[in-house]
Design a protein around this motif. Sequence first.
Motif, PDB file in Angstrom:
ATOM      1  N   ALA A 167       0.822  -0.963   0.144  1.00 47.59           N
ATOM      2  CA  ALA A 167       0.681  -0.014  -0.154  1.00 47.59           C
ATOM      3  C   ALA A 167       0.917   1.734  -0.022  1.00 47.59           C
ATOM      4  O   ALA A 167       0.835   2.145  -0.822  1.00 47.59           O
ATOM      5  CB  ALA A 167      -0.978   0.493   1.388  1.00 47.59           C
ATOM      6  N   MET A 168       2.038   1.387   0.507  1.00 46.70           N
ATOM      7  CA  MET A 168       2.741   2.566   0.977  1.00 46.70           C
ATOM      8  C   MET A 168       3.479   2.569  -0.328  1.00 46.70           C
ATOM      9  O   MET A 168       3.557   3.794  -1.229  1.00 46.70           O
ATOM     10  CB  MET A 168       3.497   1.873   2.153  1.00 46.70           C
ATOM     11  CG  MET A 168       3.041   2.131   3.548  1.00 46.70           C
ATOM     12  SD  MET A 168       4.027   1.904   4.734  1.00 46.70           S
ATOM     13  CE  MET A 168       5.194   2.842   5.324  1.00 46.70           C
ATOM     14  N   PHE A 169       3.992   1.856  -1.142  1.00 51.77           N
ATOM     15  CA  PHE A 169       4.770   1.885  -2.348  1.00 51.77           C
ATOM     16  C   PHE A 169       3.893   2.237  -3.131  1.00 51.77           C
ATOM     17  O   PHE A 169       4.292   2.820  -4.282  1.00 51.77           O
ATOM     18  CB  PHE A 169       5.951   0.635  -2.742  1.00 51.77           C
ATOM     19  CG  PHE A 169       6.942   0.816  -3.136  1.00 51.77           C
ATOM     20  CD1 PHE A 169       7.927   1.566  -2.825  1.00 51.77           C
ATOM     21  CD2 PHE A 169       6.898   0.031  -4.642  1.00 51.77           C
ATOM     22  CE1 PHE A 169       8.703   1.040  -4.214  1.00 51.77           C
ATOM     23  CE2 PHE A 169       7.695   0.674  -5.836  1.00 51.77           C
ATOM     24  CZ  PHE A 169       8.674   0.787  -5.422  1.00 51.77           C
ATOM     25  N   CYS A 170       2.830   1.716  -3.671  1.00 48.50           N
ATOM     26  CA  CYS A 170       1.694   1.940  -4.418  1.00 48.50           C
ATOM     27  C   CYS A 170       1.232   3.335  -4.453  1.00 48.50           C
ATOM     28  O   CYS A 170       1.435   4.154  -5.508  1.00 48.50           O
ATOM     29  CB  CYS A 170       1.013   0.705  -4.286  1.00 48.50           C
ATOM     30  SG  CYS A 170      -0.660   0.456  -5.969  1.00 48.50           S
ATOM     31  N   ASP A 171       1.504   3.558  -3.039  1.00 52.04           N
ATOM     32  CA  ASP A 171       1.063   5.612  -3.132  1.00 52.04           C
ATOM     33  C   ASP A 171       1.785   6.225  -3.372  1.00 52.04           C
ATOM     34  O   ASP A 171       2.251   7.367  -3.688  1.00 52.04           O
ATOM     35  CB  ASP A 171       0.305   5.157  -1.478  1.00 52.04           C
ATOM     36  CG  ASP A 171       0.068   6.637  -1.650  1.00 52.04           C
ATOM     37  OD1 ASP A 171      -0.849   7.742  -1.899  1.00 52.04           O
ATOM     38  OD2 ASP A 171       0.498   7.960  -0.726  1.00 52.04           O
ATOM     39  N   TRP A 172       3.261   5.482  -3.360  1.00 49.30           N
ATOM     40  CA  TRP A 172       4.439   6.256  -3.644  1.00 49.30           C
ATOM     41  C   TRP A 172       4.948   6.535  -5.133  1.00 49.30           C
ATOM     42  O   TRP A 172       5.728   6.883  -5.512  1.00 49.30           O
ATOM     43  CB  TRP A 172       5.233   5.969  -2.685  1.00 49.30           C
ATOM     44  CG  TRP A 172       6.831   6.676  -2.943  1.00 49.30           C
ATOM     45  CD1 TRP A 172       6.952   7.948  -2.964  1.00 49.30           C
ATOM     46  CD2 TRP A 172       7.618   5.878  -3.537  1.00 49.30           C
ATOM     47  NE1 TRP A 172       8.040   8.106  -3.500  1.00 49.30           N
ATOM     48  CE2 TRP A 172       9.270   7.115  -3.353  1.00 49.30           C
ATOM     49  CE3 TRP A 172       8.323   4.831  -3.886  1.00 49.30           C
ATOM     50  CZ2 TRP A 172      10.314   6.677  -4.295  1.00 49.30           C
ATOM     51  CZ3 TRP A 172       9.763   4.734  -4.570  1.00 49.30           C
ATOM     52  CH2 TRP A 172      11.073   5.903  -4.772  1.00 49.30           C
ATOM     53  N   ILE A 173       4.172   5.728  -5.236  1.00 51.02           N
ATOM     54  CA  ILE A 173       4.934   5.527  -6.713  1.00 51.02           C
ATOM     55  C   ILE A 173       3.826   6.121  -7.636  1.00 51.02           C
ATOM     56  O   ILE A 173       4.060   5.923  -9.237  1.00 51.02           O
ATOM     57  CB  ILE A 173       5.997   4.132  -7.541  1.00 51.02           C
ATOM     58  CG1 ILE A 173       4.585   2.714  -7.306  1.00 51.02           C
ATOM     59  CG2 ILE A 173       6.581   3.618  -6.840  1.00 51.02           C
ATOM     60  CD1 ILE A 173       4.998   1.445  -8.233  1.00 51.02           C
ATOM     61  N   THR A 174       2.505   6.167  -7.460  1.00 48.26           N
ATOM     62  CA  THR A 174       1.832   6.652  -8.530  1.00 48.26           C
ATOM     63  C   THR A 174       1.213   8.144  -8.588  1.00 48.26           C
ATOM     64  O   THR A 174       1.528   8.440  -6.979  1.00 48.26           O
ATOM     65  CB  THR A 174       0.107   6.229  -7.593  1.00 48.26           C
ATOM     66  OG1 THR A 174       0.206   5.110  -7.605  1.00 48.26           O
ATOM     67  CG2 THR A 174      -1.021   6.689  -8.447  1.00 48.26           C
ATOM     68  N   SER A 178      -3.797  11.055  -9.480  1.00 50.97           N
ATOM     69  CA  SER A 178      -4.288  10.359 -10.392  1.00 50.97           C
ATOM     70  C   SER A 178      -5.370   9.559  -9.244  1.00 50.97           C
ATOM     71  O   SER A 178      -5.060   9.701  -8.095  1.00 50.97           O
ATOM     72  CB  SER A 178      -3.612   8.819 -10.894  1.00 50.97           C
ATOM     73  OG  SER A 178      -2.748   9.038 -10.824  1.00 50.97           O
ATOM     74  N   ILE A 179      -6.241   8.322 -10.135  1.00 45.98           N
ATOM     75  CA  ILE A 179      -7.753   8.435  -9.349  1.00 45.98           C
ATOM     76  C   ILE A 179      -7.494   6.500  -7.925  1.00 45.98           C
ATOM     77  O   ILE A 179      -7.863   6.475  -7.365  1.00 45.98           O
ATOM     78  CB  ILE A 179      -9.598   8.198 -10.392  1.00 45.98           C
ATOM     79  CG1 ILE A 179      -9.255   9.697 -10.304  1.00 45.98           C
ATOM     80  CG2 ILE A 179     -10.049   7.724  -9.356  1.00 45.98           C
ATOM     81  CD1 ILE A 179     -10.383   9.551 -11.017  1.00 45.98           C
ATOM     82  N   ALA A 180      -6.149   6.075  -9.615  1.00 49.97           N
ATOM     83  CA  ALA A 180      -6.359   4.504  -8.962  1.00 49.97           C
ATOM     84  C   ALA A 180      -4.841   4.351  -9.637  1.00 49.97           C
ATOM     85  O   ALA A 180      -4.069   4.931 -10.894  1.00 49.97           O
ATOM     86  CB  ALA A 180      -6.886   3.725  -9.089  1.00 49.97           C
ATOM     87  N   PRO A 181      -3.626   4.065  -9.016  1.00 54.47           N
ATOM     88  CA  PRO A 181      -2.595   3.216  -9.149  1.00 54.47           C
ATOM     89  C   PRO A 181      -2.471   2.183 -10.843  1.00 54.47           C
ATOM     90  O   PRO A 181      -3.960   1.987 -11.030  1.00 54.47           O
ATOM     91  CB  PRO A 181      -1.836   2.653  -8.748  1.00 54.47           C
ATOM     92  CG  PRO A 181      -3.471   1.866  -7.677  1.00 54.47           C
ATOM     93  CD  PRO A 181      -4.472   3.193  -7.646  1.00 54.47           C
ATOM     94  N   GLY A 190       3.886  -5.069  -6.269  1.00 52.80           N
ATOM     95  CA  GLY A 190       3.329  -5.856  -5.497  1.00 52.80           C
ATOM     96  C   GLY A 190       4.718  -6.685  -5.544  1.00 52.80           C
ATOM     97  O   GLY A 190       4.512  -8.203  -4.707  1.00 52.80           O
ATOM     98  N   GLY A 191       5.603  -6.668  -6.268  1.00 48.60           N
ATOM     99  CA  GLY A 191       6.520  -7.021  -6.525  1.00 48.60           C
ATOM    100  C   GLY A 191       7.720  -6.694  -5.449  1.00 48.60           C
ATOM    101  O   GLY A 191       7.857  -8.221  -4.405  1.00 48.60           O
ATOM    102  N   VAL A 192       7.896  -5.466  -5.281  1.00 50.58           N
ATOM    103  CA  VAL A 192       8.712  -4.973  -3.765  1.00 50.58           C
ATOM    104  C   VAL A 192       8.173  -5.958  -3.047  1.00 50.58           C
ATOM    105  O   VAL A 192       9.195  -5.693  -1.548  1.00 50.58           O
ATOM    106  CB  VAL A 192       8.761  -3.805  -3.753  1.00 50.58           C
ATOM    107  CG1 VAL A 192       9.342  -3.026  -2.450  1.00 50.58           C
ATOM    108  CG2 VAL A 192       8.850  -2.671  -4.425  1.00 50.58           C
ATOM    109  N   ALA A 193       6.691  -5.481  -2.352  1.00 48.74           N
ATOM    110  CA  ALA A 193       6.147  -5.601  -0.846  1.00 48.74           C
ATOM    111  C   ALA A 193       6.133  -7.521  -1.038  1.00 48.74           C
ATOM    112  O   ALA A 193       6.971  -8.074   0.452  1.00 48.74           O
ATOM    113  CB  ALA A 193       4.728  -6.270  -1.320  1.00 48.74           C
TER     114      ALA A 193
END
Length: 278
Positions: A167-174, A178-181, A190-193
């Motif tokens: 959740a944190m990394f997805c939010d960071w790189i979005t 943007s409404i959604a990643p 997902g890969g990093v997680a």
Amino acid sequence: LQTRLQAGQGYGNTLKCVLTVYRNESLTGFFKGMSFPLASIGIYSSVVFGVFSNTQRLLSQLRHGDPAAAPSLADMTLASLVAGVISVGIGTPVELVKIRLQMQTQPHTKANIKQNPTAPGSSVYRGSIHCFRTILQKEGIPGIYRGNVAMLLRDVPGYCAYFVPYAMFCDWITPHGSIAPNPFAIWMAGGVAGAVSWAVCTPMDVVKSRLQADGVYSKQYKGTIDCILQSYQNEGLKVFFRGLLVNTIRGFPSSAAMFLGYELSLKAMKGWQSETNP
């Protein structure tokens, strides 16, 4: 490879393990124990992701009065803990069967041969169903859930290090606004997680693998604490990091695909719902 490195003998490093398995068992050796996890992975993943998502929505409803409200870090952590606990009930028997099938050709010591008339190196189980039935008949329900404490200690922190970093990394790189990643952001996060999660839980994964592999020919460990102590006394602290490289490398693509499939499926189902109920 992960199971052989963690619970096996004489495999050395990852490259040596690959060569040894191929030399002794050909290509089929890399696919042992695959059928049971393959048949159950859909149910297992659905339960884990479903429990996580529904727990988050419940917490958002209780805290903010709106299940669709953005979850806090505490909410995500608690939802991850619940998902980790629930996953053990489904995952332990599956992991046990997989590991027993993978380790039944593993050489053992002469002392172990005397304890069981089945010679180490020979096949004890004919397949996944036969393995499950044999363990159930000989060891009962406790046998099917052997290693569940170690798996609980692995999965509870492991899923915290899985969902929260995602959740944190997805939010960071979005991109901001943007409404959604986008799919790439989901895949990368997902890969990093996955890599982070497996790095965190590898020490207890070693213990779990050893406990579940124990019992094909003989019983060496009395429980989780005994396994930890014996492993440390015999091989030192480094034993708890066996298979770390394999775990982190495989964790990236598998988790990237898992999260991407999950998010795209949710998006598709929401689209169908809006079309059906305008």
